[in-house]
Design a protein around this motif. Structure first.
Motif, short mmCIF file in Angstrom:
data_model
loop_
_atom_site.label_atom_id
_atom_site.label_comp_id
_atom_site.label_asym_id
_atom_site.label_seq_id
_atom_site.Cartn_x
_atom_site.Cartn_y
_atom_site.Cartn_z
N LEU A 207 0.92 -1.36 -0.02
CA LEU A 207 -0.05 -0.08 0.19
C LEU A 207 0.92 1.34 -0.03
N ALA A 208 0.35 2.24 -0.72
CA ALA A 208 1.14 3.51 -0.63
C ALA A 208 0.27 4.74 -0.79
N VAL A 209 0.88 5.83 -0.40
CA VAL A 209 0.08 7.04 -0.31
C VAL A 209 0.70 8.10 -1.53
N LEU A 210 -0.21 8.56 -2.17
CA LEU A 210 0.31 9.52 -3.28
C LEU A 210 -0.48 10.75 -3.30
N GLY A 211 -0.25 11.69 -2.87
CA GLY A 211 -1.11 13.14 -2.95
C GLY A 211 -2.53 12.72 -2.19
N ASP A 212 -3.38 12.81 -2.56
CA ASP A 212 -4.76 12.37 -1.88
C ASP A 212 -5.18 11.09 -1.98
N SER A 213 -4.36 10.13 -2.71
CA SER A 213 -4.82 9.01 -3.00
C SER A 213 -4.12 7.82 -2.24
N GLY A 265 10.04 -3.92 -15.49
CA GLY A 265 10.89 -2.81 -15.46
C GLY A 265 10.57 -1.85 -14.22
N VAL A 266 10.97 -0.71 -14.15
CA VAL A 266 10.86 0.29 -13.12
C VAL A 266 10.00 1.51 -13.71
N TRP A 267 9.26 1.90 -13.00
CA TRP A 267 8.02 2.61 -13.49
C TRP A 267 7.86 3.94 -12.25
N ALA A 268 7.31 4.96 -12.97
CA ALA A 268 7.09 6.23 -12.27
C ALA A 268 5.83 6.80 -12.45
N ILE A 269 5.18 7.10 -11.24
CA ILE A 269 3.69 7.67 -11.40
C ILE A 269 4.09 9.10 -11.19
N TYR A 270 3.83 9.91 -12.32
CA TYR A 270 3.98 11.50 -12.02
C TYR A 270 2.58 11.75 -11.69
N GLN A 271 1.57 11.52 -12.51
CA GLN A 271 0.25 12.17 -12.11
C GLN A 271 -0.99 11.20 -12.18
N LYS A 272 -1.11 10.86 -13.41
CA LYS A 272 -2.25 9.92 -13.63
C LYS A 272 -1.97 8.34 -13.71
N TYR A 273 -0.91 8.25 -14.70
CA TYR A 273 -0.57 6.76 -14.96
C TYR A 273 0.91 6.43 -14.84
N PRO A 274 1.25 5.09 -14.71
CA PRO A 274 2.50 4.87 -14.57
C PRO A 274 3.20 4.93 -15.79
#
Length: 483
Positions: A207-213, A265-274
């Motif tokens: 589980l992880a918190v990102l912004g308000d989600s 691979g390695v992913w990054a979630i900037y805003q909406k999608y990985p």
């Protein structure tokens, strides 16, 4: 110091958690798992971890002095006028703190088990709370350990989100998320739970918190929830499909960007999608042997991922760490002397911050410094991105390399070069603050379009000793004209 135990003694009262060494070394230590008084004659000690032996009314369980440290955690307790700081270590079923003033481990809590699981620790309501699958969660208030009240789930995952604890990973309901009452870690309503696609055959991995989600990671999907002003779940959706994570410890938040590893691979979630960011290191990604044991950490705006031993084109790289520079979008790799099981960033009393790792051999070591015990060296190897002076399509004559070390350098890095991706050629050690390596006299084939540089160093002290590399080269046309 419980990590340097005394010899066994006859007719002595022992408590659960006491550790002794036999008077004649067996290569193992022995932990008291049933309290009592030892006999007048030393028992015949077993030599297999987990085996027990009775000693009058004491029961000893065989443990290894090099048992892995699966979990370390930083706990800061707010007190009147300041902060109490704890670097908590789990080892052979017991909990210790590291005392920086004496450079030793001090036992905080003894248990009758010798197992130390990959636990999840959180800090909430000024308590350090430990979740481990199949075990009742524990709380630590800076003085003592006790069971967390309120009938919490025996879950292995937990996170604080919007003033509640959310937990998952409780057998047999591996797709269920549980949550506590608001502002109360010891109140768990049996109806305060929800399932996340329970019939997909996939379990929640973290589980992880990102912004308000709140993001819920399975191995092959990511789900998102949000709550309203009354802290009631108002929104749940499938965030990403065919993307997830195999390793809870790979998730790292840097500047509100969430990075994570999965089999692709390695992913990054900037805003909406990985977004996939690791195509440049695909050969390493494809060669990872254990995708469930990837460990991540952040240091100076760089993402680090320990991925284990890697074999590429017949060459074995031990204990590989992939390093991603989030500012310049560049990858390098390093190698360590030992595996990494867990990691934590810890602020000491003097407000300095250091990064600590745990290893397979019952040791804690400090990033870029060496080991807290033994001062064994850390081995590092990394490559500079391909250098293509001016026009990358034209050949050049590479003449020499000038390498500059830090004035405080403790190690002597070695330098290798490769022109046009040909075989690596060792130029030697950088044994001076400024060292020049002629290329033309060493390689024979010094002409090419691009140059790669590999740096290798072994040191128990600060790494990245090299601060500058200068390349002397000429366009091939100019060389022909001079001739």
């Amino acid at each position: 110091d419980n990590l340097n135990p005394p010899n066994w003694a006859a007719s002595t009262a022992y408590s659960v958690g006491n550790i002794v060494k036999p008077t004649t070394a067996t290569g193992y230590w022995y932990k008291c798992t049933t309290a009592g008084t030892s006999g007048t004659t030393e028992p015949t000690w077993p030599t297999q971890r987990g085996q027990t032996v009775s000693d009058n009314t004491v029961v000893w369980t065989c443990i290894s002095s090099e048992e892995p440290i699966n979990t370390i955690y930083d706990y800061y307790k707010i007190i009147s006028g300041g902060v109490e700081r704890y670097l908590i270590v789990e080892w052979n079923g017991d909990f210790y703190k590291y005392d920086f003033s004496t450079n030793s481990f001090v036992k905080l809590y003894s248990r009758s088990t010798i197992e130390s699981k990959k636990a999840t620790w959180i800090t909430y309501q000024n308590l350090a709370i430990r979740f481990a699958e199949g075990e009742t969660p524990l709380k630590f208030d800076g003085t003592s350990f006790s069971n967390l009240g309120g009938n919490p789930p025996r879950a292995g995952l937990a996170v604080v989100y919007k003033d509640r604890i959310y937990a998952a990973g409780a057998s047999p309901n591996y797709s269920t998320v549980y949550f506590s009452d608001i502002s109360n870690p010891e109140a768990w309503n049996p109806n305060s739970q929800f399932d996340v696609n329970a019939n997909d055959g996939d379990r929640i991995n973290t589980l992880a918190v990102l912004g308000d989600s709140l993001l819920i990671f399975k191995e092959n999907s990511i789900w998102e929830i949000q709550v309203d002003q009354q802290n009631i779940i108002s929104f749940k959706r499938l965030f990403a499909q065919a993307v997830g994570t195999t390793s809870a410890r790979s998730l790292i938040n840097i500047s509100n960007i969430l990075y994570f590893f999965d089999r692709n691979g390695v992913w990054a979630i900037y805003q909406k999608y990985p977004e996939l960011i690791s195509t440049k290191v695909n050969p390493f990604i494809w060669a990872i042997q254990d995708p469930y044991s990837v460990v991540g950490w952040a240091w100076k705006n760089k993402l680090y991922l320990y991925v284990g031993n890697i074999q590429i084109d017949g060459r074995v790289f031990p204990n590989v760490v992939l390093v991603y520079d989030t500012q310049y979008n560049q990858w390098i790799f390093r190698t360590f002397a030992n595996p990494v099981l867990s990691t934590v960033s810890f602020s000491k009393e003097d407000k300095t911050k250091s990064l600590y790792f745990s290893s397979l051999k019952g040791e804690i070591f400090e990033f870029d410094k060496g080991y807290l015990h033994g001062e064994e060296a850390i081995e590092v190897e990394y490559e500079v991105p391909i250098l293509q002076p001016e026009d990358p399509t034209k050949r050049k004559l590479f003449k020499e390399i000038l390498v500059r070390l830090k004035d405080s350098a403790k190690a002597k890095p070695s330098i290798s070069v490769s022109i046009d991706s040909r075989d690596w050629i060792d130029l030697g050690e950088v044994d001076e603050i400024y060292k020049t390596f002629p290329i033309s006299t060493r390689l024979g084939r010094e002409e090419g379009k691009d140059l790669r540089i590999r740096i290798h160093e072994i040191s128990p002290y600060e790494m990245n000793e090299i601060i500058q590399i200068c390349i002397d080269w000429l366009p091939l046309k100019a060389v022909t004209t001079q001739k």
